[in-house]
Design a protein around this motif. Structure first.
Motif, PDB file in Angstrom:
ATOM      1  N   THR A   4       0.881  -1.321   0.105  1.00  0.00           N
ATOM      2  CA  THR A   4      -0.198  -0.044   0.082  1.00  0.00           C
ATOM      3  C   THR A   4       0.801   1.222   0.164  1.00  0.00           C
ATOM      4  OG1 THR A   4      -1.649  -1.171   1.127  1.00  0.00           O
ATOM      5  CG2 THR A   4      -1.826   1.090   1.194  1.00  0.00           C
ATOM      6  N   CYS A  31     -12.906  -1.665 -15.322  1.00  0.00           N
ATOM      7  CA  CYS A  31     -14.160  -1.691 -14.296  1.00  0.00           C
ATOM      8  C   CYS A  31     -15.399  -2.250 -14.823  1.00  0.00           C
ATOM      9  CB  CYS A  31     -14.345  -0.504 -13.352  1.00  0.00           C
ATOM     10  SG  CYS A  31     -12.850  -0.403 -12.153  1.00  0.00           S
ATOM     11  N   ALA A  36     -19.043  -3.652 -13.378  1.00  0.00           N
ATOM     12  CA  ALA A  36     -19.413  -2.404 -12.203  1.00  0.00           C
ATOM     13  C   ALA A  36     -20.500  -1.681 -12.857  1.00  0.00           C
ATOM     14  CB  ALA A  36     -18.011  -1.580 -11.986  1.00  0.00           C
ATOM     15  N   VAL A  38     -21.507   1.742 -13.096  1.00  0.00           N
ATOM     16  CA  VAL A  38     -21.193   2.996 -12.826  1.00  0.00           C
ATOM     17  C   VAL A  38     -21.343   3.923 -14.334  1.00  0.00           C
ATOM     18  CG1 VAL A  38     -18.976   2.419 -11.401  1.00  0.00           C
ATOM     19  CG2 VAL A  38     -18.685   2.164 -13.789  1.00  0.00           C
ATOM     20  N   PHE A  99     -15.420   6.249  -8.768  1.00  0.00           N
ATOM     21  CA  PHE A  99     -14.561   5.548  -7.691  1.00  0.00           C
ATOM     22  C   PHE A  99     -14.046   4.197  -8.215  1.00  0.00           C
ATOM     23  CE2 PHE A  99     -14.106   4.214  -3.133  1.00  0.00           C
ATOM     24  CZ  PHE A  99     -12.882   4.697  -3.131  1.00  0.00           C
ATOM     25  N   LEU A 100     -13.018   4.006  -8.777  1.00  0.00           N
ATOM     26  CA  LEU A 100     -12.554   2.921  -9.850  1.00  0.00           C
ATOM     27  C   LEU A 100     -11.211   2.550  -9.338  1.00  0.00           C
ATOM     28  CD1 LEU A 100     -13.781   4.764 -12.879  1.00  0.00           C
ATOM     29  CD2 LEU A 100     -15.218   3.123 -11.899  1.00  0.00           C
ATOM     30  N   VAL A 101     -10.907   1.126  -9.434  1.00  0.00           N
ATOM     31  CA  VAL A 101      -9.726   0.599  -9.138  1.00  0.00           C
ATOM     32  C   VAL A 101      -9.669  -0.597 -10.151  1.00  0.00           C
ATOM     33  CG1 VAL A 101      -8.290  -0.775  -7.455  1.00  0.00           C
ATOM     34  CG2 VAL A 101      -9.336   1.356  -6.616  1.00  0.00           C
ATOM     35  N   ARG A 106      -6.945  -4.581  -6.742  1.00  0.00           N
ATOM     36  CA  ARG A 106      -8.085  -4.398  -5.793  1.00  0.00           C
ATOM     37  C   ARG A 106      -7.399  -5.113  -4.580  1.00  0.00           C
ATOM     38  NH1 ARG A 106     -13.658  -4.914  -9.164  1.00  0.00           N
ATOM     39  NH2 ARG A 106     -12.897  -3.082 -10.593  1.00  0.00           N
ATOM     40  N   GLY A 107      -8.173  -5.033  -3.431  1.00  0.00           N
ATOM     41  CA  GLY A 107      -7.845  -5.657  -2.023  1.00  0.00           C
ATOM     42  C   GLY A 107      -6.619  -5.229  -1.608  1.00  0.00           C
ATOM     43  N   GLY A 109      -5.926  -1.832  -0.512  1.00  0.00           N
ATOM     44  CA  GLY A 109      -6.103  -0.482  -0.019  1.00  0.00           C
ATOM     45  C   GLY A 109      -6.079   0.873  -0.834  1.00  0.00           C
ATOM     46  N   ARG A 112      -9.272   3.011  -0.326  1.00  0.00           N
ATOM     47  CA  ARG A 112      -9.083   3.832   0.704  1.00  0.00           C
ATOM     48  C   ARG A 112      -8.205   5.046   0.857  1.00  0.00           C
ATOM     49  NH1 ARG A 112      -9.498   3.716   6.510  1.00  0.00           N
ATOM     50  NH2 ARG A 112     -10.813   2.112   6.540  1.00  0.00           N
ATOM     51  N   GLU A 133     -23.493   7.854  -3.920  1.00  0.00           N
ATOM     52  CA  GLU A 133     -24.217   6.683  -4.358  1.00  0.00           C
ATOM     53  C   GLU A 133     -23.387   5.442  -4.505  1.00  0.00           C
ATOM     54  OE1 GLU A 133     -26.408   7.889  -7.738  1.00  0.00           O
ATOM     55  OE2 GLU A 133     -27.389   9.353  -6.850  1.00  0.00           O
ATOM     56  N   ASP A 139     -18.584  -3.808  -2.841  1.00  0.00           N
ATOM     57  CA  ASP A 139     -17.379  -3.483  -2.243  1.00  0.00           C
ATOM     58  C   ASP A 139     -17.426  -2.120  -1.841  1.00  0.00           C
ATOM     59  OD1 ASP A 139     -16.826  -6.383  -3.024  1.00  0.00           O
ATOM     60  OD2 ASP A 139     -15.660  -5.748  -4.832  1.00  0.00           O
ATOM     61  N   ALA A 140     -17.615  -1.192  -2.677  1.00  0.00           N
ATOM     62  CA  ALA A 140     -17.424   0.131  -2.314  1.00  0.00           C
ATOM     63  C   ALA A 140     -18.594   0.428  -0.942  1.00  0.00           C
ATOM     64  CB  ALA A 140     -17.952   1.005  -3.443  1.00  0.00           C
ATOM     65  N   LEU A 143     -16.710  -0.514   2.193  1.00  0.00           N
ATOM     66  CA  LEU A 143     -15.582   0.628   2.374  1.00  0.00           C
ATOM     67  C   LEU A 143     -16.179   1.893   2.998  1.00  0.00           C
ATOM     68  CD1 LEU A 143     -12.470   1.036   1.962  1.00  0.00           C
ATOM     69  CD2 LEU A 143     -12.871   2.015  -0.265  1.00  0.00           C
TER      70      LEU A 143
HETATM   71  C1  LIG Z   1     -15.018  -0.498  -4.992  1.00  0.00           C
HETATM   72  C2  LIG Z   1     -13.520  -0.452  -5.174  1.00  0.00           C
HETATM   73  C3  LIG Z   1     -13.247   0.834  -5.849  1.00  0.00           C
HETATM   74  C4  LIG Z   1     -12.799  -0.876  -4.013  1.00  0.00           C
HETATM   75  O1  LIG Z   1     -11.413  -0.772  -4.244  1.00  0.00           O
HETATM   76  P1  LIG Z   1      -9.992  -1.304  -3.621  1.00  0.00           P
HETATM   77  O2  LIG Z   1      -8.798  -1.002  -4.022  1.00  0.00           O
HETATM   78  O3  LIG Z   1      -9.990  -3.150  -4.047  1.00  0.00           O
HETATM   79  O4  LIG Z   1     -10.517  -1.317  -2.157  1.00  0.00           O
HETATM   80  P2  LIG Z   1      -9.445  -1.676  -0.957  1.00  0.00           P
HETATM   81  O5  LIG Z   1      -8.526  -2.308  -1.299  1.00  0.00           O
HETATM   82  O6  LIG Z   1      -9.418  -0.234  -0.253  1.00  0.00           O
HETATM   83  O7  LIG Z   1     -10.658  -2.330   0.048  1.00  0.00           O
HETATM   84  C5  LIG Z   1     -11.073  -3.533  -0.450  1.00  0.00           C
HETATM   85  C6  LIG Z   1     -10.752  -4.778   0.338  1.00  0.00           C
HETATM   86  O8  LIG Z   1      -9.746  -5.162   0.443  1.00  0.00           O
HETATM   87  C7  LIG Z   1      -9.460  -5.341   1.861  1.00  0.00           C
HETATM   88  N1  LIG Z   1      -7.950  -4.614   2.069  1.00  0.00           N
HETATM   89  C8  LIG Z   1      -7.412  -3.299   1.950  1.00  0.00           C
HETATM   90  N2  LIG Z   1      -5.990  -3.335   2.091  1.00  0.00           N
HETATM   91  C9  LIG Z   1      -5.803  -4.778   2.180  1.00  0.00           C
HETATM   92  C10 LIG Z   1      -4.481  -5.125   2.381  1.00  0.00           C
HETATM   93  N3  LIG Z   1      -3.104  -4.401   2.557  1.00  0.00           N
HETATM   94  N4  LIG Z   1      -4.489  -6.565   2.585  1.00  0.00           N
HETATM   95  C11 LIG Z   1      -5.249  -7.283   2.386  1.00  0.00           C
HETATM   96  N5  LIG Z   1      -6.911  -6.648   2.349  1.00  0.00           N
HETATM   97  C12 LIG Z   1      -6.864  -5.566   2.408  1.00  0.00           C
HETATM   98  C13 LIG Z   1     -10.330  -4.243   2.702  1.00  0.00           C
HETATM   99  O9  LIG Z   1     -10.252  -4.452   3.927  1.00  0.00           O
HETATM  100  C14 LIG Z   1     -11.256  -4.623   1.643  1.00  0.00           C
HETATM  101  O10 LIG Z   1     -12.090  -5.647   2.236  1.00  0.00           O
HETATM  102  P3  LIG Z   1     -13.739  -6.090   1.946  1.00  0.00           P
HETATM  103  O11 LIG Z   1     -13.857  -6.086   0.692  1.00  0.00           O
HETATM  104  O12 LIG Z   1     -13.749  -7.439   2.623  1.00  0.00           O
HETATM  105  O13 LIG Z   1     -14.353  -5.112   2.555  1.00  0.00           O
HETATM  106  C15 LIG Z   1     -13.411  -1.447  -6.434  1.00  0.00           C
HETATM  107  O14 LIG Z   1     -13.742  -2.750  -5.838  1.00  0.00           O
HETATM  108  C16 LIG Z   1     -13.906  -1.061  -7.723  1.00  0.00           C
HETATM  109  O15 LIG Z   1     -13.361  -0.120  -8.480  1.00  0.00           O
HETATM  110  N6  LIG Z   1     -14.994  -1.710  -8.030  1.00  0.00           N
HETATM  111  C17 LIG Z   1     -15.722  -1.434  -9.282  1.00  0.00           C
HETATM  112  C18 LIG Z   1     -16.242  -0.005  -9.352  1.00  0.00           C
HETATM  113  C19 LIG Z   1     -17.036   0.312  -8.426  1.00  0.00           C
HETATM  114  O16 LIG Z   1     -18.112  -0.290  -8.056  1.00  0.00           O
HETATM  115  N7  LIG Z   1     -16.935   1.613  -7.908  1.00  0.00           N
HETATM  116  C20 LIG Z   1     -17.714   2.165  -6.591  1.00  0.00           C
HETATM  117  C21 LIG Z   1     -18.893   3.028  -7.384  1.00  0.00           C
HETATM  118  S1  LIG Z   1     -19.815   3.582  -5.987  1.00  0.00           S
END
Ligand SMILES: CC(C)(COP(=O)(O)OP(=O)(O)OC[C@H]1O[C@@H](n2cnc3c(N)ncnc32)[C@H](O)[C@@H]1OP(=O)(O)O)[C@@H](O)C(=O)NCCC(=O)NCCS
Length: 176
Positions: A4, A31, A36, A38, A99-101, A106-107, A109, A112, A133, A139-140, A143
């Motif tokens: 991270t 995404c 997703a 979006v 908000f897109l990764v 993913r996973g 941080g 965040r 929204e 997943d979002a 968070l």
């Molecule tokens: C929603 C989204 C942006 C999250 O992105 P991400 O970078 O994977 O998010 P994070 O890594 O911060 O958190 C995701 C998970 O990883 C976990 N995590 C974060 N850092 C971690 C680490 N170092 N090691 C292990 N797990 C970790 C978090 O606790 C979280 O767990 P959960 O899903 O069980 O709640 C992504 O899934 C995405 O782009 N989705 C498609 C688009 C979308 O729906 N966007 C939102 C529109 S509102």
């Protein structure tokens, strides 16, 4: 350095936005390809995503939007936007959008870190209230719960997934 810590998050200025248009479009297209909900429907090409970002960049250049990006070893892996231009009676309010990764990042941080930075930028722009929204139970949404956002409620069947299935949406707010 942890996975991270090596992620760099920053707000993109006008020159940066033009330079990273393709990187931003790649994240959006990835995404949507991943299902997703979006704003966009299948099929959604890289060119479609680029056109969408050209519109966001034009708004950012007018100061109506802020666009942040997360980089992993120089590669753009995530992004989030803040909508700043709202009606005259809501100058203190902003909205979070796009908000897109990308799936491969993913996973770890990244999201965040992006959201923490977006909240700081919104505060620096004088915003005191943010609204967004999210797909209910997605997943979002998890968070946002963890990051102190308050749930307003669920609107059933508010939007569609890219394949046309309906999805429920949860509205959140956060005081800055
Ligand atoms: C929603 C989204 C942006 C999250 O992105 P991400 O970078 O994977 O998010 P994070 O890594 O911060 O958190 C995701 C998970 O990883 C976990 N995590 C974060 N850092 C971690 C680490 N170092 N090691 C292990 N797990 C970790 C978090 O606790 C979280 O767990 P959960 O899903 O069980 O709640 C992504 O899934 C995405 O782009 N989705 C498609 C688009 C979308 O729906 N966007 C939102 C529109 S509102």
């Amino acid at each position: 350095m942890s996975a991270t810590e090596q992620i760099e998050v920053r707000r993109l200025g006008p020159a940066d936005l033009q330079e990273h248009l393709d990187g931003l479009a790649r994240v959006l297209a990835d995404c949507v390809a991943g299902g997703a909900s979006v704003s966009y429907m299948d099929p959604f090409s890289h060119e479609d995503a680029r056109r969408a970002f050209e519109g966001f960049v034009a708004e950012a250049e007018r100061g109506h939007r802020l666009v942040l990006a997360a980089f992993d070893d120089g590669e753009l892996v995530g992004t989030v936007q803040g909508i700043l231009a709202l009606p005259p009676n809501q100058p203190h309010r902003g909205e979070i959008a796009k908000f897109l990764v990308r799936r491969s990042a993913r996973g770890r941080g990244v999201a965040r870190r992006l959201m923490e930075h977006a909240e700081d930028e919104a505060r620096a722009e004088g915003k005191m209230l943010l609204v967004l929204e999210a797909v209910t139970g997605g997943d979002a949404a998890r968070l946002y719960d963890r990051m102190g956002w308050t749930t307003v409620g669920v609107i059933p069947g508010y939007a569609l997934y890219p394949d046309g299935r309906p999805c429920d949406t949860t509205v959140f707010w956060k005081s800055l």
